[in-house]
Design a protein around this motif. Structure first.
Motif, PDB file in Angstrom:
ATOM      1  N   UNK A   1       0.866  -1.440  -0.080  1.00  0.00           N
ATOM      2  CA  UNK A   1      -0.261   0.022   0.044  1.00  0.00           C
ATOM      3  C   UNK A   1       1.015   1.231  -0.065  1.00  0.00           C
ATOM      4  N   UNK A   2       2.531   1.174   0.647  1.00  0.00           N
ATOM      5  CA  UNK A   2       2.855   2.444   1.464  1.00  0.00           C
ATOM      6  C   UNK A   2       4.051   2.870   0.104  1.00  0.00           C
ATOM      7  N   UNK A   3       4.393   1.236  -0.156  1.00  0.00           N
ATOM      8  CA  UNK A   3       5.951   1.460  -1.358  1.00  0.00           C
ATOM      9  C   UNK A   3       5.950   2.963  -2.382  1.00  0.00           C
ATOM     10  N   UNK A   4       4.485   2.738  -3.672  1.00  0.00           N
ATOM     11  CA  UNK A   4       4.430   4.051  -4.231  1.00  0.00           C
ATOM     12  C   UNK A   4       5.147   5.395  -3.829  1.00  0.00           C
ATOM     13  N   UNK A   5       4.099   5.839  -3.202  1.00  0.00           N
ATOM     14  CA  UNK A   5       4.571   7.046  -1.885  1.00  0.00           C
ATOM     15  C   UNK A   5       5.405   7.223  -1.512  1.00  0.00           C
ATOM     16  N   UNK A   6       5.813   6.010  -0.541  1.00  0.00           N
ATOM     17  CA  UNK A   6       7.559   6.292  -0.084  1.00  0.00           C
ATOM     18  C   UNK A   6       8.531   4.773  -0.121  1.00  0.00           C
ATOM     19  N   UNK A   7       9.725   5.287  -1.634  1.00  0.00           N
ATOM     20  CA  UNK A   7      10.104   4.810  -2.344  1.00  0.00           C
ATOM     21  C   UNK A   7      10.849   3.630  -1.650  1.00  0.00           C
ATOM     22  N   UNK A   8      11.544   4.789  -0.618  1.00  0.00           N
ATOM     23  CA  UNK A   8      12.906   4.250   0.467  1.00  0.00           C
ATOM     24  C   UNK A   8      12.053   2.397   0.846  1.00  0.00           C
ATOM     25  N   UNK A   9      10.989   2.031   0.996  1.00  0.00           N
ATOM     26  CA  UNK A   9      10.105   1.729   2.173  1.00  0.00           C
ATOM     27  C   UNK A   9      10.383   0.178   1.126  1.00  0.00           C
ATOM     28  N   UNK A  10      10.360   0.649  -0.695  1.00  0.00           N
ATOM     29  CA  UNK A  10      10.863  -0.839  -1.492  1.00  0.00           C
ATOM     30  C   UNK A  10      11.864  -0.871  -1.335  1.00  0.00           C
ATOM     31  N   UNK A  11      12.567   0.130  -1.601  1.00  0.00           N
ATOM     32  CA  UNK A  11      13.861  -0.116  -1.291  1.00  0.00           C
ATOM     33  C   UNK A  11      14.575  -1.623  -0.676  1.00  0.00           C
ATOM     34  N   UNK A  12      13.559  -0.825   1.166  1.00  0.00           N
ATOM     35  CA  UNK A  12      13.826  -2.241   1.772  1.00  0.00           C
ATOM     36  C   UNK A  12      13.426  -3.452   1.851  1.00  0.00           C
ATOM     37  N   UNK A  13      12.601  -3.363   1.061  1.00  0.00           N
ATOM     38  CA  UNK A  13      11.769  -4.794   1.909  1.00  0.00           C
ATOM     39  C   UNK A  13      12.438  -5.766   0.312  1.00  0.00           C
ATOM     40  N   UNK A  14      13.325  -5.270  -0.362  1.00  0.00           N
ATOM     41  CA  UNK A  14      14.334  -5.835  -1.425  1.00  0.00           C
ATOM     42  C   UNK A  14      15.261  -6.172  -1.343  1.00  0.00           C
ATOM     43  N   UNK A  15      15.557  -5.484  -0.472  1.00  0.00           N
ATOM     44  CA  UNK A  15      17.178  -5.616   0.397  1.00  0.00           C
ATOM     45  C   UNK A  15      16.806  -7.047   0.954  1.00  0.00           C
ATOM     46  N   UNK A  16      15.636  -6.412   2.361  1.00  0.00           N
ATOM     47  CA  UNK A  16      15.487  -7.637   3.501  1.00  0.00           C
ATOM     48  C   UNK A  16      15.148  -8.666   3.051  1.00  0.00           C
ATOM     49  N   UNK A  17      14.145  -9.044   1.973  1.00  0.00           N
ATOM     50  CA  UNK A  17      13.275 -10.092   1.570  1.00  0.00           C
ATOM     51  C   UNK A  17      13.582 -10.853   0.138  1.00  0.00           C
ATOM     52  N   UNK A  18      13.190  -9.690  -0.968  1.00  0.00           N
ATOM     53  CA  UNK A  18      13.668 -10.256  -1.585  1.00  0.00           C
ATOM     54  C   UNK A  18      14.820 -10.321  -2.977  1.00  0.00           C
ATOM     55  N   UNK A  19      16.062 -10.299  -2.297  1.00  0.00           N
ATOM     56  CA  UNK A  19      17.320 -10.439  -2.837  1.00  0.00           C
ATOM     57  C   UNK A  19      17.865 -11.267  -2.198  1.00  0.00           C
TER      58      UNK A  19
END
Length: 220
Positions: free
Chosen positions: A122-140
């Motif tokens: 819900x929030x990643x589009x408005x706060x790109x830093x959240x998407x980056x953090x999630x990518x680093x912590x979970x996806x990578x």
């Protein structure tokens, strides 16, 4: 900047200091779910946890750090457990992939766990830093393991020669879309979110396809 500057904590039973980070994360999660990340202030989280705003900053330097703490506490371990289940499963790619998605479904069936990726979506589009953090912590950590699983299946002849990275997107895509449809567009299945049911259905389609197989001829 926090809109709410009232630092007065609400009266609350105080547990020992080592439990304080979890108390703060619990308060943050409840408010992020109820009000949304953008509309929740650190002062509100502090009051919900029964501490001053300054006490929050002793453990988490920002509101984003609280969300990152939620990801590390709930979602990152879920991804790690799913990867471990796949790596520990003997046999073919199908059993390993089933173990991975099955463990993921088990972990995400916990409302406290699935609430976090829902907030991120819900929030990643408005706060790109959240998407980056999630990518680093979970996806990578998870995606390369899955891609290697596909490569091994191709090398062993179990799988057709497909693009491993695109295949992983095809495998994980329905789970992401399932959450996006519900959380971003408000399109909910009649039976509710039910990630375990979605993953079971997805695995069936993945391994058996959509086309019904003809009944064997009785004359054969």
């Amino acid at each position: 900047m926090d809109m709410d500057t009232d630092d007065s904590p609400a009266p609350k039973f105080r547990r020992r200091a080592e439990h304080r980070p979890d108390e703060l994360l619990d308060a943050a999660l409840a408010l992020f779910v109820e009000r949304g990340y953008a509309h929740t202030s650190v002062a509100q989280i502090a009051r919900a946890a029964g501490v001053s705003k300054g006490a929050v900053y002793l453990y988490f330097p920002s509101k984003q750090a609280l969300l990152e703490g939620l990801v590390k506490r709930a979602v990152a371990p879920a991804g790690a457990a799913a990867v471990a289940a796949a790596q520990a499963t003997p046999g073919n790619v199908r059993t390993a992939l089933t173990a991975f998605l099955g463990q993921l479904a088990l972990r995400l069936s916990d409302p406290q766990v699935v609430a976090v990726p829902r907030i991120v979506l819900r929030e990643a589009a408005a706060v790109p830093e959240i998407a980056e953090m999630y990518r680093r912590s979970v996806l990578e950590p998870a995606l390369p393991v899955l891609a290697d699983m596909i490569r091994r299946g191709i090398a062993s002849g179990e799988l057709r020669p497909v693009d491993p990275e695109l295949t992983i997107r095809s495998i994980m895509g329905p789970i992401v879309v399932h959450l996006v449809l519900a959380e971003v567009f408000g399109v909910w299945p009649a039976a509710g979110l039910s990630l375990p049911a979605l993953i079971d259905n997805h695995l069936d389609i993945l391994f058996h396809g959509l086309i019904a197989q003809p009944e064997p001829s009785r004359d054969a």
